[in-house]
Design a protein around this motif. Structure first.
Motif, PDB file in Angstrom:
ATOM      1  N   SER A  28      -9.210   0.783  -8.520  1.00  0.00           N
ATOM      2  CA  SER A  28      -9.206   1.106  -7.091  1.00  0.00           C
ATOM      3  C   SER A  28      -7.768   1.491  -6.762  1.00  0.00           C
ATOM      4  O   SER A  28      -6.816   1.012  -7.392  1.00  0.00           O
ATOM      5  CB  SER A  28      -9.631  -0.103  -6.254  1.00  0.00           C
ATOM      6  OG  SER A  28      -8.627  -1.106  -6.284  1.00  0.00           O
ATOM      7  N   ALA A  29      -7.601   2.349  -5.771  1.00  0.00           N
ATOM      8  CA  ALA A  29      -6.245   2.717  -5.348  1.00  0.00           C
ATOM      9  C   ALA A  29      -5.486   1.476  -4.878  1.00  0.00           C
ATOM     10  O   ALA A  29      -4.277   1.364  -5.070  1.00  0.00           O
ATOM     11  CB  ALA A  29      -6.305   3.766  -4.238  1.00  0.00           C
ATOM     12  N   ASN A  30      -6.215   0.542  -4.270  1.00  0.00           N
ATOM     13  CA  ASN A  30      -5.594  -0.700  -3.803  1.00  0.00           C
ATOM     14  C   ASN A  30      -4.903  -1.448  -4.945  1.00  0.00           C
ATOM     15  O   ASN A  30      -3.749  -1.862  -4.832  1.00  0.00           O
ATOM     16  CB  ASN A  30      -6.658  -1.610  -3.186  1.00  0.00           C
ATOM     17  CG  ASN A  30      -6.494  -1.738  -1.690  1.00  0.00           C
ATOM     18  OD1 ASN A  30      -6.047  -0.811  -1.047  1.00  0.00           O
ATOM     19  ND2 ASN A  30      -6.861  -2.884  -1.154  1.00  0.00           N
ATOM     20  N   GLU A  31      -5.641  -1.630  -6.045  1.00  0.00           N
ATOM     21  CA  GLU A  31      -5.053  -2.362  -7.168  1.00  0.00           C
ATOM     22  C   GLU A  31      -3.891  -1.579  -7.777  1.00  0.00           C
ATOM     23  O   GLU A  31      -2.818  -2.132  -8.051  1.00  0.00           O
ATOM     24  CB  GLU A  31      -6.103  -2.635  -8.249  1.00  0.00           C
ATOM     25  CG  GLU A  31      -5.506  -3.382  -9.445  1.00  0.00           C
ATOM     26  CD  GLU A  31      -6.429  -3.495 -10.644  1.00  0.00           C
ATOM     27  OE1 GLU A  31      -5.959  -3.920 -11.705  1.00  0.00           O
ATOM     28  OE2 GLU A  31      -7.624  -3.143 -10.520  1.00  0.00           O
ATOM     29  N   ALA A  71      -9.882   6.345  -4.556  1.00  0.00           N
ATOM     30  CA  ALA A  71      -9.196   6.222  -3.263  1.00  0.00           C
ATOM     31  C   ALA A  71     -10.146   6.674  -2.166  1.00  0.00           C
ATOM     32  O   ALA A  71      -9.973   7.719  -1.538  1.00  0.00           O
ATOM     33  CB  ALA A  71      -7.919   7.072  -3.265  1.00  0.00           C
ATOM     34  N   THR A  99     -11.298   1.646   2.423  1.00  0.00           N
ATOM     35  CA  THR A  99     -11.432   0.202   2.279  1.00  0.00           C
ATOM     36  C   THR A  99     -12.181  -0.366   3.474  1.00  0.00           C
ATOM     37  O   THR A  99     -12.316   0.291   4.512  1.00  0.00           O
ATOM     38  CB  THR A  99     -10.043  -0.471   2.210  1.00  0.00           C
ATOM     39  OG1 THR A  99      -9.259  -0.044   3.336  1.00  0.00           O
ATOM     40  CG2 THR A  99      -9.316  -0.120   0.927  1.00  0.00           C
ATOM     41  N   GLY A 114       0.768  -1.238   0.000  1.00  0.00           N
ATOM     42  CA  GLY A 114       0.000   0.000   0.000  1.00  0.00           C
ATOM     43  C   GLY A 114       0.797   1.284   0.000  1.00  0.00           C
ATOM     44  O   GLY A 114       0.358   2.281  -0.561  1.00  0.00           O
ATOM     45  N   PRO A 153     -11.726  -2.637  -1.470  1.00  0.00           N
ATOM     46  CA  PRO A 153     -11.897  -1.220  -1.831  1.00  0.00           C
ATOM     47  C   PRO A 153     -13.352  -0.787  -1.920  1.00  0.00           C
ATOM     48  O   PRO A 153     -14.234  -1.586  -2.248  1.00  0.00           O
ATOM     49  CB  PRO A 153     -11.220  -1.114  -3.199  1.00  0.00           C
ATOM     50  CG  PRO A 153     -11.237  -2.496  -3.744  1.00  0.00           C
ATOM     51  CD  PRO A 153     -11.164  -3.433  -2.570  1.00  0.00           C
ATOM     52  N   LYS A 154     -13.578   0.486  -1.634  1.00  0.00           N
ATOM     53  CA  LYS A 154     -14.913   1.074  -1.752  1.00  0.00           C
ATOM     54  C   LYS A 154     -15.009   1.865  -3.055  1.00  0.00           C
ATOM     55  O   LYS A 154     -14.015   2.427  -3.524  1.00  0.00           O
ATOM     56  CB  LYS A 154     -15.200   2.001  -0.569  1.00  0.00           C
ATOM     57  CG  LYS A 154     -15.263   1.288   0.770  1.00  0.00           C
ATOM     58  CD  LYS A 154     -15.519   2.281   1.904  1.00  0.00           C
ATOM     59  CE  LYS A 154     -15.560   1.568   3.256  1.00  0.00           C
ATOM     60  NZ  LYS A 154     -15.739   2.532   4.365  1.00  0.00           N
ATOM     61  N   PHE A 155     -16.224   1.902  -3.604  1.00  0.00           N
ATOM     62  CA  PHE A 155     -16.473   2.688  -4.814  1.00  0.00           C
ATOM     63  C   PHE A 155     -17.655   3.622  -4.562  1.00  0.00           C
ATOM     64  O   PHE A 155     -18.342   3.525  -3.539  1.00  0.00           O
ATOM     65  CB  PHE A 155     -16.736   1.765  -6.002  1.00  0.00           C
ATOM     66  CG  PHE A 155     -15.520   1.035  -6.484  1.00  0.00           C
ATOM     67  CD1 PHE A 155     -14.715   1.582  -7.461  1.00  0.00           C
ATOM     68  CD2 PHE A 155     -15.164  -0.193  -5.934  1.00  0.00           C
ATOM     69  CE1 PHE A 155     -13.574   0.920  -7.908  1.00  0.00           C
ATOM     70  CE2 PHE A 155     -14.030  -0.864  -6.365  1.00  0.00           C
ATOM     71  CZ  PHE A 155     -13.232  -0.308  -7.353  1.00  0.00           C
ATOM     72  N   VAL A 200      -3.938   7.646   1.165  1.00  0.00           N
ATOM     73  CA  VAL A 200      -3.910   6.709   0.036  1.00  0.00           C
ATOM     74  C   VAL A 200      -4.100   7.463  -1.278  1.00  0.00           C
ATOM     75  O   VAL A 200      -3.455   7.149  -2.283  1.00  0.00           O
ATOM     76  CB  VAL A 200      -4.981   5.617   0.210  1.00  0.00           C
ATOM     77  CG1 VAL A 200      -5.050   4.729  -1.027  1.00  0.00           C
ATOM     78  CG2 VAL A 200      -4.681   4.774   1.449  1.00  0.00           C
TER      79      VAL A 200
END
Length: 463
Positions: A254-257, A389, A392, A180, A239-241, A290
């Motif tokens: 997603s920022a995670n990916e 971002a 999560t 991350g 992740p949230k959208f 993030v």
């Protein structure tokens, strides 16, 4: 020496660092660290310590730096923290220990985080051994997740003589520290891997590529593999959208990916084949750390980048330092702006983002003023990549495969202040319990759970 002015710390030039992934902050020299440490008043009742989630004896380690005894400063830190070189870099000290420094009432607080980083780095560079474990006591504890909460819990239990095994779902240990947080904020090879090696020296075993709930369940760990207790520190990686039209288009991450591809999978390096799509113009939606990490990463990969955030700069949840660095490097900010649709080209790829301007109304549940749409204020930006971002939440896999493990309406595991869950022998902490938060708060939860696990096992087995 001016006691009320902190010693400035060297950084890479913004124009240079915007094109590389080397660490931005260069750290104190020995001379600078001593001068900064000597500013400390060594208060009899240190308020800074009370505001540290892992209760580090801050005046004590700073005193050793002031005396030039850097090895002893590192040993003091190791008594309380499994990740001092990490915390010195990424923890929001300005909202915790440094916020309570009495020097801050008249001038600059002590640079506690930068001094912590200095001591930990010096110990690493000079091969100083820190931390010792007691003899094995015959009890086994499983730790799920090798992020800050898991590392801290495992380290504290190993020091008390427990046989600890960490189970990590990814192929590399470190959790959010490796997937991350970008290299320019937290170097992986030098800093994170060294902290993991220190953990192994305490006797902690780490098994990677083990997905709890698929590879093996918590019930199997306890009933078949003989673990006396389990700590769940699996983080919040879901992740949230926003739920707006166009979020499924090609070019939306997603920022995670996006960060995982770059940080863990090393997409930024030419000697790695990890694919990563970065267009010419990138919009990052969100205003936390993030979001800053994603924006600054996209910038380094060659894009023109905008942060799109629905409140003002004053409400940005990211650290002031991160916002400052992002601006210096050329990240642009579209504030009081909220996306309402991601626009597609004829091939299903992102070609723009439609937004609505906002104004601030009354405070909401978070205490921040609620953004209110301004009628007739829609605007469209030409971008070819959108990175979400927005925070999560925990992955539901572990609770769904563990009988009797209670979760709340946010899908977080329910645990008390000591990490005790509804399932006997199972403890939890960090983002798996709170939702996405900071490294140091996760560490505090891991430390608290380690003490509770120790107490639980000793009471159950009359040890």
């Amino acid at each position: 020496m001016d006691r009320f002015t902190r010693v400035p710390i060297a950084e890479q030039d913004p124009k240079v660092r915007a094109t590389n992934f080397d660490e931005v902050c260069l750290g104190y020299t020995e001379e600078e660290a001593i001068v900064e440490a000597k500013r400390c008043l060594n208060c009899k009742k240190p308020l800074c310590r009370g505001n540290c989630p892992v209760n580090i004896d801050i005046p004590r380690f700073i005193h050793h730096i002031a005396e030039g005894d850097f090895a002893e400063a590192a040993r003091v830190l190791a008594e309380y923290s499994a990740l001092p070189a990490v915390c010195g870099r990424v923890c929001p000290q300005e909202e915790q220990c440094e916020m309570k420094c009495v020097l801050g009432n008249k001038g600059d607080a002590i640079s506690i985080g930068k001094l912590e980083r200095f001591a930990a780095d010096w110990a690493r560079e000079n091969n100083i051994e820190v931390g010792r474990a007691k003899e094995k006591n015959g009890f086994k504890v499983a730790v799920i997740g090798s992020g800050p909460a898991g590392i801290t819990c495992a380290g504290d239990l190993a020091k008390e003589g427990y046989d600890v095994t960490i189970f990590e779902a990814l192929h590399e240990a470190g959790g959010v520290l490796v997937y991350g947080i970008p290299e320019f904020r937290l170097p992986k090879e030098t800093v994170v891997k060294h902290e993991i090696e220190n953990l192994k020296k305490l006797g902690v075993k780490i098994e990677t590529n083990v997905i709890i709930g698929r590879t093996v369940t918590i019930d199997e760990l306890m009933d078949k593999e003989g673990f006396n207790a389990v700590f769940v520190g699996s983080g919040a990686g879901l992740p949230k959208f926003m739920g707006i039209p166009g979020e499924n288009l090609n070019g939306v991450f997603s920022a995670n990916e996006f960060l995982t591809r770059n940080n863990l999978m090393k997409a930024f390096r030419e000697d790695y084949d990890t694919p990563i799509k970065v267009g010419e113009k990138v919009a990052v939606i969100g205003g936390g750390n993030v979001a800053m990490d994603a924006a600054r990463t996209a910038l380094r990969l060659g894009a023109e980048v905008w942060i799109v955030y629905r409140r003002t700069e004053e409400e940005l949840p990211a650290r002031v330092e991160e916002v400052h660095h992002a601006k210096e490097e050329g990240v642009q900010f579209e504030l009081l702006t909220s996306p309402i649709e991601i626009v597609s080209d004829e091939n299903g790829w992102v070609k723009g983002i439609r937004c609505q301007r906002m104004e601030l109304g009354e405070p909401d549940a978070s205490g921040r003023r609620r953004p209110v749409p301004i009628e007739g204020s829609e605007v469209e930006f030409d971008v070819d990549t959108v990175i979400m971002a927005l925070g999560t939440s925990p992955n539901p896999l572990i609770p769904s495969t563990t009988d009797g493990l209670e979760i709340n309406n946010r899908k977080c595991i329910v645990a008390d202040e000591h990490g005790k869950t509804s399932r006997e022998g199972v403890f939890a902490g960090g983002d798996a319990v709170t939702g996405a938060a900071t490294v140091i708060l996760a560490m505090g939860a891991g430390k608290e759970a380690a003490a509770a696990i120790d107490k639980y096992i000793k009471e159950k087995y009359n040890k």
